[in-house]
Design a protein around this motif. Structure first.
Motif, PDB file in Angstrom:
ATOM      1  N   TYR A 270       0.798  -1.226   0.000  1.00 32.29           N
ATOM      2  CA  TYR A 270       0.000   0.000   0.000  1.00 32.29           C
ATOM      3  C   TYR A 270       0.833   1.280   0.000  1.00 32.29           C
ATOM      4  N   MET A 271       2.052   1.218   0.498  1.00 36.90           N
ATOM      5  CA  MET A 271       2.855   2.429   0.629  1.00 36.90           C
ATOM      6  C   MET A 271       4.335   2.094   0.595  1.00 36.90           C
ATOM      7  N   ASP A 272       5.120   3.071   0.187  1.00 34.42           N
ATOM      8  CA  ASP A 272       6.565   3.006   0.329  1.00 34.42           C
ATOM      9  C   ASP A 272       6.862   3.456   1.756  1.00 34.42           C
ATOM     10  N   PRO A 273       7.464   2.612   2.597  1.00 32.71           N
ATOM     11  CA  PRO A 273       7.683   2.979   4.000  1.00 32.71           C
ATOM     12  C   PRO A 273       8.406   4.305   4.206  1.00 32.71           C
ATOM     13  N   GLU A 274       9.185   4.728   3.199  1.00 39.10           N
ATOM     14  CA  GLU A 274       9.941   5.974   3.338  1.00 39.10           C
ATOM     15  C   GLU A 274       9.160   7.195   2.842  1.00 39.10           C
ATOM     16  N   VAL A 275       8.111   6.981   2.064  1.00 39.49           N
ATOM     17  CA  VAL A 275       7.402   8.097   1.429  1.00 39.49           C
ATOM     18  C   VAL A 275       5.974   8.146   1.966  1.00 39.49           C
ATOM     19  N   TYR A 276       5.809   8.853   3.067  1.00 37.85           N
ATOM     20  CA  TYR A 276       4.482   8.992   3.679  1.00 37.85           C
ATOM     21  C   TYR A 276       4.473  10.342   4.378  1.00 37.85           C
ATOM     22  N   MET A 277       3.961  11.357   3.697  1.00 43.34           N
ATOM     23  CA  MET A 277       3.943  12.715   4.238  1.00 43.34           C
ATOM     24  C   MET A 277       2.781  12.838   5.216  1.00 43.34           C
ATOM     25  N   GLN A 278       3.111  13.194   6.429  1.00 42.12           N
ATOM     26  CA  GLN A 278       2.155  13.108   7.530  1.00 42.12           C
ATOM     27  C   GLN A 278       1.705  14.493   7.979  1.00 42.12           C
ATOM     28  N   HIS A 279       0.378  14.675   8.092  1.00 45.34           N
ATOM     29  CA  HIS A 279      -0.193  15.932   8.568  1.00 45.34           C
ATOM     30  C   HIS A 279      -0.866  15.781   9.927  1.00 45.34           C
ATOM     31  N   ASN A 280      -0.963  14.561  10.457  1.00 45.44           N
ATOM     32  CA  ASN A 280      -1.405  14.406  11.845  1.00 45.44           C
ATOM     33  C   ASN A 280      -0.377  15.105  12.729  1.00 45.44           C
ATOM     34  N   PRO A 281      -0.806  16.019  13.606  1.00 42.53           N
ATOM     35  CA  PRO A 281       0.176  16.839  14.333  1.00 42.53           C
ATOM     36  C   PRO A 281       1.060  16.065  15.302  1.00 42.53           C
ATOM     37  N   MET A 282       0.676  14.835  15.653  1.00 39.39           N
ATOM     38  CA  MET A 282       1.424  14.076  16.658  1.00 39.39           C
ATOM     39  C   MET A 282       2.251  12.945  16.067  1.00 39.39           C
ATOM     40  N   ILE A 283       2.302  12.840  14.729  1.00 41.21           N
ATOM     41  CA  ILE A 283       2.972  11.716  14.082  1.00 41.21           C
ATOM     42  C   ILE A 283       3.992  12.226  13.075  1.00 41.21           C
ATOM     43  N   ASP A 284       5.153  11.571  13.043  1.00 40.79           N
ATOM     44  CA  ASP A 284       6.209  11.959  12.100  1.00 40.79           C
ATOM     45  C   ASP A 284       6.000  11.264  10.756  1.00 40.79           C
ATOM     46  N   ASP A 285       6.793  11.674   9.777  1.00 46.28           N
ATOM     47  CA  ASP A 285       6.697  11.122   8.430  1.00 46.28           C
ATOM     48  C   ASP A 285       7.096   9.646   8.392  1.00 46.28           C
TER      49      ASP A 285
END
Length: 256
Positions: free
Chosen positions: A160-175
Protein backbone atom coordinates in the motif's frame (compact mmCIF):
# COMPACT_ATOMS: atom_id res chain seq x y z
CA UNK A 1 -26.59 22.08 -9.68
CA UNK A 2 -24.16 19.22 -9.24
CA UNK A 3 -23.77 17.81 -5.70
CA UNK A 4 -20.51 19.76 -5.36
CA UNK A 5 -22.10 23.01 -6.52
CA UNK A 6 -25.09 22.48 -4.22
CA UNK A 7 -22.96 21.80 -1.14
CA UNK A 8 -20.67 24.77 -1.81
CA UNK A 9 -23.72 27.00 -2.28
CA UNK A 10 -25.14 25.84 1.06
CA UNK A 11 -21.79 26.24 2.79
CA UNK A 12 -21.38 29.75 1.42
CA UNK A 13 -24.92 30.76 2.40
CA UNK A 14 -24.58 29.39 5.93
CA UNK A 15 -20.97 30.10 6.89
CA UNK A 16 -19.84 32.97 4.66
CA UNK A 17 -22.91 35.06 3.84
CA UNK A 18 -24.83 34.06 6.99
CA UNK A 19 -28.11 33.93 5.08
CA UNK A 20 -30.62 31.53 6.72
CA UNK A 21 -33.22 32.11 4.00
CA UNK A 22 -30.85 31.16 1.19
CA UNK A 23 -29.53 28.18 3.16
CA UNK A 24 -33.05 27.00 3.89
CA UNK A 25 -33.78 26.71 0.17
CA UNK A 26 -30.92 24.24 -0.23
CA UNK A 27 -31.62 21.68 2.52
CA UNK A 28 -34.35 19.13 3.08
CA UNK A 29 -36.79 19.83 5.94
CA UNK A 30 -35.73 16.57 7.61
CA UNK A 31 -31.99 17.34 7.18
CA UNK A 32 -30.13 14.67 9.18
CA UNK A 33 -27.47 16.10 11.49
CA UNK A 34 -24.60 14.06 12.98
CA UNK A 35 -22.67 16.88 14.66
CA UNK A 36 -23.18 15.99 18.33
CA UNK A 37 -23.93 19.57 19.41
CA UNK A 38 -26.39 20.67 16.72
CA UNK A 39 -30.06 19.59 16.69
CA UNK A 40 -31.21 17.61 13.69
CA UNK A 41 -33.50 18.99 11.00
CA UNK A 42 -33.26 22.11 8.85
CA UNK A 43 -34.13 24.31 11.81
CA UNK A 44 -31.08 23.06 13.72
CA UNK A 45 -28.77 24.18 10.93
CA UNK A 46 -30.54 27.48 10.31
CA UNK A 47 -30.52 28.28 14.03
CA UNK A 48 -26.75 27.88 14.03
CA UNK A 49 -26.16 30.55 11.38
CA UNK A 50 -26.71 33.65 13.60
CA UNK A 51 -24.36 32.17 16.22
CA UNK A 52 -21.67 31.70 13.57
CA UNK A 53 -22.08 35.31 12.41
CA UNK A 54 -22.01 36.72 15.95
CA UNK A 55 -18.88 34.75 16.83
CA UNK A 56 -16.90 36.24 13.93
CA UNK A 57 -15.90 32.76 12.83
CA UNK A 58 -14.40 32.46 9.35
CA UNK A 59 -13.81 29.37 7.21
CA UNK A 60 -11.30 28.38 4.54
CA UNK A 61 -11.97 25.34 2.36
CA UNK A 62 -8.77 23.62 1.25
CA UNK A 63 -10.09 20.56 -0.61
CA UNK A 64 -13.39 19.34 -2.04
CA UNK A 65 -13.74 15.60 -2.76
CA UNK A 66 -16.88 14.33 -4.48
CA UNK A 67 -18.20 10.86 -5.29
CA UNK A 68 -21.81 10.20 -6.20
CA UNK A 69 -24.11 11.91 -3.71
CA UNK A 70 -21.36 12.57 -1.11
CA UNK A 71 -19.23 15.71 -0.91
CA UNK A 72 -16.30 16.13 1.52
CA UNK A 73 -14.95 19.56 2.48
CA UNK A 74 -11.56 19.85 4.19
CA UNK A 75 -11.79 23.08 6.17
CA UNK A 76 -10.09 25.38 8.63
CA UNK A 77 -12.26 27.44 10.99
CA UNK A 78 -10.74 30.55 12.59
CA UNK A 79 -12.13 32.63 15.49
CA UNK A 80 -13.92 29.43 16.44
CA UNK A 81 -13.67 29.68 20.24
CA UNK A 82 -17.45 29.28 20.52
CA UNK A 83 -17.01 25.86 18.92
CA UNK A 84 -14.06 24.62 20.97
CA UNK A 85 -10.83 26.40 19.98
CA UNK A 86 -9.60 29.53 18.23
CA UNK A 87 -8.51 27.47 15.20
CA UNK A 88 -10.10 24.18 14.17
CA UNK A 89 -9.30 21.71 11.42
CA UNK A 90 -12.40 19.99 10.10
CA UNK A 91 -13.87 17.57 7.66
CA UNK A 92 -17.49 18.31 6.73
CA UNK A 93 -19.31 15.63 4.76
CA UNK A 94 -22.66 16.20 3.06
CA UNK A 95 -25.10 13.85 1.32
CA UNK A 96 -27.28 15.20 -1.47
CA UNK A 97 -30.70 13.81 -2.37
CA UNK A 98 -33.12 15.05 -5.06
CA UNK A 99 -31.40 18.40 -5.50
CA UNK A 100 -31.16 19.23 -1.78
CA UNK A 101 -28.59 18.66 0.93
CA UNK A 102 -30.05 15.91 3.11
CA UNK A 103 -27.39 14.87 5.66
CA UNK A 104 -24.21 16.13 7.36
CA UNK A 105 -21.34 14.56 9.28
CA UNK A 106 -18.27 16.34 10.64
CA UNK A 107 -15.19 16.09 12.81
CA UNK A 108 -13.43 19.05 14.44
CA UNK A 109 -9.99 19.19 16.07
CA UNK A 110 -8.01 22.09 17.57
CA UNK A 111 -4.96 23.06 15.49
CA UNK A 112 -1.77 23.06 17.59
CA UNK A 113 1.02 25.63 17.28
CA UNK A 114 3.59 22.99 16.31
CA UNK A 115 3.53 19.50 14.77
CA UNK A 116 5.95 16.57 14.89
CA UNK A 117 6.45 16.46 11.11
CA UNK A 118 6.56 20.23 10.66
CA UNK A 119 3.54 20.08 8.34
CA UNK A 120 0.24 21.76 9.09
CA UNK A 121 -3.07 19.95 9.40
CA UNK A 122 -4.42 21.27 6.09
CA UNK A 123 -1.46 22.25 3.87
CA UNK A 124 -0.01 20.06 1.14
CA UNK A 125 -1.21 18.91 -2.27
CA UNK A 126 -4.68 19.96 -3.42
CA UNK A 127 -4.90 19.11 -7.14
CA UNK A 128 -7.26 16.28 -8.05
CA UNK A 129 -5.74 14.04 -10.74
CA UNK A 130 -6.10 10.47 -12.06
CA UNK A 131 -9.89 10.48 -12.16
CA UNK A 132 -9.84 7.13 -13.95
CA UNK A 133 -8.14 5.61 -10.89
CA UNK A 134 -10.78 6.62 -8.31
CA UNK A 135 -12.12 3.12 -7.65
CA UNK A 136 -8.70 1.47 -7.66
CA UNK A 137 -7.38 4.08 -5.23
CA UNK A 138 -10.38 3.60 -2.95
CA UNK A 139 -9.72 -0.15 -2.85
CA UNK A 140 -6.04 0.49 -2.13
CA UNK A 141 -6.79 2.82 0.80
CA UNK A 142 -9.48 0.56 2.27
CA UNK A 143 -7.02 -2.32 2.07
CA UNK A 144 -4.45 -0.23 3.95
CA UNK A 145 -7.05 0.64 6.60
CA UNK A 146 -8.07 -3.00 6.98
CA UNK A 147 -4.63 -4.59 6.95
CA UNK A 148 -2.39 -1.96 8.56
CA UNK A 149 -4.50 0.34 10.73
CA UNK A 150 -7.08 -2.24 11.84
CA UNK A 151 -4.33 -4.86 12.19
CA UNK A 152 -5.68 -7.64 9.96
CA UNK A 153 -2.37 -8.12 8.11
CA UNK A 154 0.17 -5.40 8.93
CA UNK A 155 2.90 -7.37 7.15
CA UNK A 156 1.24 -6.33 3.88
CA UNK A 157 2.06 -2.65 4.39
CA UNK A 158 4.45 -2.52 1.42
CA UNK A 159 1.51 -3.37 -0.86
CA UNK A 160 0.00 0.00 0.00
CA UNK A 161 2.86 2.43 0.63
CA UNK A 162 6.57 3.01 0.33
CA UNK A 163 7.68 2.98 4.00
CA UNK A 164 9.94 5.97 3.34
CA UNK A 165 7.40 8.10 1.43
CA UNK A 166 4.48 8.99 3.68
CA UNK A 167 3.94 12.71 4.24
CA UNK A 168 2.16 13.11 7.53
CA UNK A 169 -0.19 15.93 8.57
CA UNK A 170 -1.41 14.41 11.85
CA UNK A 171 0.18 16.84 14.33
CA UNK A 172 1.42 14.08 16.66
CA UNK A 173 2.97 11.72 14.08
CA UNK A 174 6.21 11.96 12.10
CA UNK A 175 6.70 11.12 8.43
CA UNK A 176 7.14 7.62 7.03
CA UNK A 177 6.02 4.22 8.22
CA UNK A 178 8.49 4.44 11.13
CA UNK A 179 6.77 7.59 12.32
CA UNK A 180 3.35 5.95 12.11
CA UNK A 181 4.42 2.79 13.95
CA UNK A 182 6.27 4.78 16.64
CA UNK A 183 3.13 6.81 17.27
CA UNK A 184 0.94 3.69 17.50
CA UNK A 185 3.36 2.18 20.05
CA UNK A 186 3.48 5.43 22.03
CA UNK A 187 -0.30 5.73 22.10
CA UNK A 188 -0.59 2.13 23.32
CA UNK A 189 1.99 2.78 26.07
CA UNK A 190 -0.15 5.73 27.20
CA UNK A 191 -3.26 3.54 27.42
CA UNK A 192 -4.60 4.75 24.07
CA UNK A 193 -4.41 1.51 22.10
CA UNK A 194 -6.86 1.19 19.21
CA UNK A 195 -8.97 -1.94 19.65
CA UNK A 196 -11.60 -1.22 16.97
CA UNK A 197 -11.22 0.50 13.62
CA UNK A 198 -14.26 0.02 11.38
CA UNK A 199 -14.74 2.24 8.29
CA UNK A 200 -18.32 3.49 7.90
CA UNK A 201 -18.08 5.08 4.46
CA UNK A 202 -15.48 6.23 1.94
CA UNK A 203 -15.40 8.93 -0.74
CA UNK A 204 -12.88 8.76 -3.59
CA UNK A 205 -12.15 11.24 -6.34
CA UNK A 206 -9.05 10.58 -8.39
CA UNK A 207 -5.93 10.60 -6.24
CA UNK A 208 -7.78 11.49 -3.00
CA UNK A 209 -9.64 9.02 -0.77
CA UNK A 210 -11.56 10.00 2.37
CA UNK A 211 -12.63 7.44 4.99
CA UNK A 212 -14.84 7.95 8.06
CA UNK A 213 -14.14 5.36 10.74
CA UNK A 214 -15.82 4.29 13.96
CA UNK A 215 -13.06 3.44 16.46
CA UNK A 216 -12.36 2.46 20.03
CA UNK A 217 -9.19 4.04 21.44
CA UNK A 218 -8.20 3.71 25.07
CA UNK A 219 -11.51 1.98 25.71
CA UNK A 220 -13.50 5.02 24.54
CA UNK A 221 -15.40 5.67 21.27
CA UNK A 222 -13.69 7.94 18.76
CA UNK A 223 -14.37 9.11 15.21
CA UNK A 224 -11.46 9.13 12.76
CA UNK A 225 -11.92 11.16 9.58
CA UNK A 226 -8.91 10.48 7.32
CA UNK A 227 -7.85 11.68 3.88
CA UNK A 228 -5.14 9.97 1.85
CA UNK A 229 -3.45 10.96 -1.39
CA UNK A 230 -2.35 8.23 -3.78
CA UNK A 231 0.39 8.53 -6.39
CA UNK A 232 1.41 5.80 -8.85
CA UNK A 233 -0.50 3.13 -6.94
CA UNK A 234 0.95 3.95 -3.51
CA UNK A 235 -0.28 6.07 -0.59
CA UNK A 236 2.02 9.08 -0.23
CA UNK A 237 0.25 11.64 1.99
CA UNK A 238 -2.20 11.67 4.91
CA UNK A 239 -4.40 14.18 6.74
CA UNK A 240 -6.84 13.48 9.55
CA UNK A 241 -9.22 14.99 12.07
CA UNK A 242 -9.84 12.88 15.16
CA UNK A 243 -12.48 13.46 17.81
CA UNK A 244 -13.96 11.59 20.79
CA UNK A 245 -17.62 10.63 20.44
CA UNK A 246 -19.65 12.02 23.37
CA UNK A 247 -22.20 9.92 25.22
CA UNK A 248 -24.89 12.59 24.91
CA UNK A 249 -25.85 14.34 21.69
CA UNK A 250 -28.38 16.95 20.62
CA UNK A 251 -30.17 14.27 18.56
CA UNK A 252 -30.50 10.50 18.24
CA UNK A 253 -28.73 10.12 14.90
CA UNK A 254 -25.37 9.05 16.30
CA UNK A 255 -21.99 10.16 15.00
CA UNK A 256 -22.32 8.10 11.82
Amino acid sequence: MTPKELVLALFTAAFVEHDPEAAGQLVTPDYIQHNPQVPTGAEGLLGLIPLVEQSGMTVTTHRVITEGDLVVLHNTYENADAFGASSLAAFDVFRVKDGKVAEHWDNLQPIPDTTVSGRGMTDGATEITDLDQSQANKELVLGFVRDVLAGAAPENVANYMDPEVYMQHNPMIDDGLDGLMAAVEAFAAQGQAITKFEPQFAVAEGNFVFVATDAIMGGQPWAFFDLWRVEDGKIVEHWDVVSPIPEEMAHENGKF
